[in-house]
Design a protein around this motif. Structure first.
Motif, short mmCIF file in Angstrom:
data_model
loop_
_atom_site.label_atom_id
_atom_site.label_comp_id
_atom_site.label_asym_id
_atom_site.label_seq_id
_atom_site.Cartn_x
_atom_site.Cartn_y
_atom_site.Cartn_z
N LEU A 120 -25.42 -8.39 -35.05
CA LEU A 120 -25.26 -6.95 -35.29
C LEU A 120 -25.38 -6.23 -33.96
N ARG A 121 -24.92 -4.98 -33.96
CA ARG A 121 -24.99 -4.23 -32.69
C ARG A 121 -25.20 -2.75 -32.94
N PHE A 122 -25.77 -2.12 -31.92
CA PHE A 122 -25.84 -0.65 -31.88
C PHE A 122 -25.02 -0.26 -30.66
N ALA A 123 -24.09 0.67 -30.84
CA ALA A 123 -23.09 0.92 -29.79
C ALA A 123 -22.98 2.40 -29.43
N PRO A 124 -23.98 2.95 -28.76
CA PRO A 124 -23.94 4.39 -28.45
C PRO A 124 -23.01 4.72 -27.28
N SER A 125 -22.52 5.95 -27.28
CA SER A 125 -21.72 6.46 -26.16
C SER A 125 -22.67 7.26 -25.26
N PRO A 126 -22.75 6.92 -23.98
CA PRO A 126 -23.78 7.54 -23.11
C PRO A 126 -23.35 8.89 -22.53
N ILE A 145 -23.01 -0.44 -24.65
CA ILE A 145 -22.84 0.92 -24.15
C ILE A 145 -21.35 1.25 -24.13
N GLU A 146 -20.95 2.22 -24.95
CA GLU A 146 -19.53 2.54 -25.10
C GLU A 146 -19.15 3.64 -24.10
N ASP A 147 -18.96 3.19 -22.86
CA ASP A 147 -18.72 4.13 -21.76
C ASP A 147 -17.28 4.04 -21.24
N SER A 185 -9.02 3.08 -25.96
CA SER A 185 -9.43 4.15 -26.86
C SER A 185 -10.63 3.60 -27.62
N TYR A 186 -11.33 4.45 -28.33
CA TYR A 186 -12.44 3.95 -29.15
C TYR A 186 -11.96 2.82 -30.07
N HIS A 187 -10.84 3.05 -30.78
CA HIS A 187 -10.38 2.07 -31.76
C HIS A 187 -10.10 0.70 -31.13
N SER A 200 -11.13 -0.56 -28.11
CA SER A 200 -12.25 -1.26 -27.48
C SER A 200 -13.27 -1.74 -28.50
N VAL A 201 -13.43 -0.99 -29.59
CA VAL A 201 -14.43 -1.41 -30.58
C VAL A 201 -13.99 -2.72 -31.26
N VAL A 202 -12.70 -2.87 -31.55
CA VAL A 202 -12.30 -4.13 -32.20
C VAL A 202 -12.30 -5.30 -31.21
N THR A 247 -22.87 -2.21 -38.52
CA THR A 247 -23.62 -1.14 -39.18
C THR A 247 -23.42 0.14 -38.36
N ARG A 248 -23.02 1.20 -39.02
CA ARG A 248 -22.79 2.49 -38.35
C ARG A 248 -22.70 3.56 -39.43
N GLY A 249 -22.61 4.83 -39.03
CA GLY A 249 -22.63 5.93 -39.98
C GLY A 249 -21.35 6.05 -40.79
N1 GLU Z 1 -19.78 4.66 -29.90
C1 GLU Z 1 -19.67 5.16 -31.24
C2 GLU Z 1 -20.56 6.38 -31.39
O1 GLU Z 1 -21.46 6.57 -30.60
C3 GLU Z 1 -20.09 4.16 -32.29
C4 GLU Z 1 -19.06 3.13 -32.49
C5 GLU Z 1 -19.32 2.15 -33.62
O2 GLU Z 1 -20.48 1.93 -34.02
O3 GLU Z 1 -18.34 1.57 -34.06
O4 GLU Z 1 -20.32 7.15 -32.29
#
Ligand code: GLU
Length: 297
Positions: free
Chosen positions: A6-12, A42-44, A204-206, A208-210, A222-224
């Motif tokens: 699992l991961r937590f992937a915040p944008s800094p 880190i989604e930078d 793009s977000y889409h 790089s996330v995949v 897991t995400r919102g």
């Molecule tokens: N970096 C995204 C954000 O901070 C989350 C991406 C994800 O969990 O897929 O909203």
């Protein structure tokens, strides 16, 4: 069985607030309850908005909350070559095209369009300004240094994905907080010709996330719930790029007193501020609805 990852992937581009704490704790605790690994990414990709002070503050906040993660922390800014390669594969399939339009041109064309259709985020759908243009002319403009975003030709992409799926519907498995699972049908067409590579960054977000969920072997995302609809595009890209399909668990969002998702721009207090006001990690857990027990079965 594979080890859950699992991961937590915040944008800094800002500091963590309570909404991030919920997301991070959710990933961490689920990983622990399943005997899995928990990663921080880190989604930078947006170099202009990344703040190094936020990167270190994020890691400090997570450690203060009591989280531990497997090193190394992946930074997406170190992965541009991988994103370019994936975009190259999509281009070779004929599902990408360059778009030179400015935001203002797109907004003006969208408002003239009779459809007034919006994507799930409420943004007017791209009205197809550069779809189907002469490839030689487009290549000449790019070679001359004109900046272009690369967009997904959604109709072509859906067609190709349907052929790859051999009649199975495009969808994903969603896991509820009680552990039950259901299959969700994906409708990526709701996003229109989405941007795969932005003008200002080669991804793009889409995309790089995949690419990175696959690279890191993530098994449960897991995400919102604000990202539930984006999962439709993620699944489409995974099918096109032959990437494995993770399971998804979208969790409730924390709302402010106006009923809006917590966000820094709307004045949500950062975890660091709460800490300086005397909050403890246990207070944070309680206020995100976690109390002393885990959130996920
Ligand atoms: N970096 C995204 C954000 O901070 C989350 C991406 C994800 O969990 O897929 O909203």
């Amino acid at each position: 069985m594979r080890t859950p990852i699992l991961r937590f992937a915040p944008s800094p581009n800002g500091y963590l607030h309570l909404g991030h704490a919920l997301s991070a704790l959710m990933g961490y605790e689920t990983a622990r309850s399943q005997g899995g690994r928990f990663l921080v990414r880190i989604e930078d990709i947006d170099l202009a908005r990344t703040r190094e002070a936020c990167v270190s503050a994020i890691l400090e906040d997570l450690a203060w909350l009591g989280l531990t993660w497997s090193e190394p922390v992946l930074r997406q800014s170190s992965r541009f070559a991988a994103y370019r390669e994936a975009a190259g594969q999509l281009a070779d399939m004929g599902v990408l095209y360059p778009c030179f339009a400015t935001r203002a041109e797109i907004a003006a064309a969208a408002s003239r369009s009779s459809l007034h259709a919006k994507d799930p985020d409420g943004t007017p759908l791209y009205p197809g300004l550069y779809r189907g243009r002469n490839p030689t002319e487009m290549a000449r403009r790019r070679a001359a240094g004109e900046a272009a975003a690369m967009r997904l030709d959604m109709a072509r992409a859906l067609h190709l994905a349907a052929a790859k799926l051999g009649g199975k519907p495009l969808g994903f498995t969603e896991r509820a907080p009680d552990g039950s699972i259901r299959r969700v049908v994906a409708r990526p067409e709701r996003w229109g010709d989405a941007i795969i590579q932005r003008k200002d960054t080669p991804t793009s977000y889409h995309l790089s996330v995949v690419v990175d969920d696959a690279f890191q072997g993530v098994t449960l995302v897991t995400r919102g719930t604000d990202l539930l609809a984006a999962t439709d595009i993620h699944r489409l890209l995974q099918v096109l790029l032959d990437l494995p399909e993770p399971t998804y668990a979208h969790h409730r969002l924390l709302l402010d007193t106006h009923g809006r998702k917590l966000s820094k721009s709307d004045g949500a207090k950062s975890l660091a501020t709460l800490r300086s006001e005397g909050w403890t990690p246990a207070d944070i857990r309680r206020s995100v609805g976690l109390g002393d027990k885990s959130l996920i079965a």
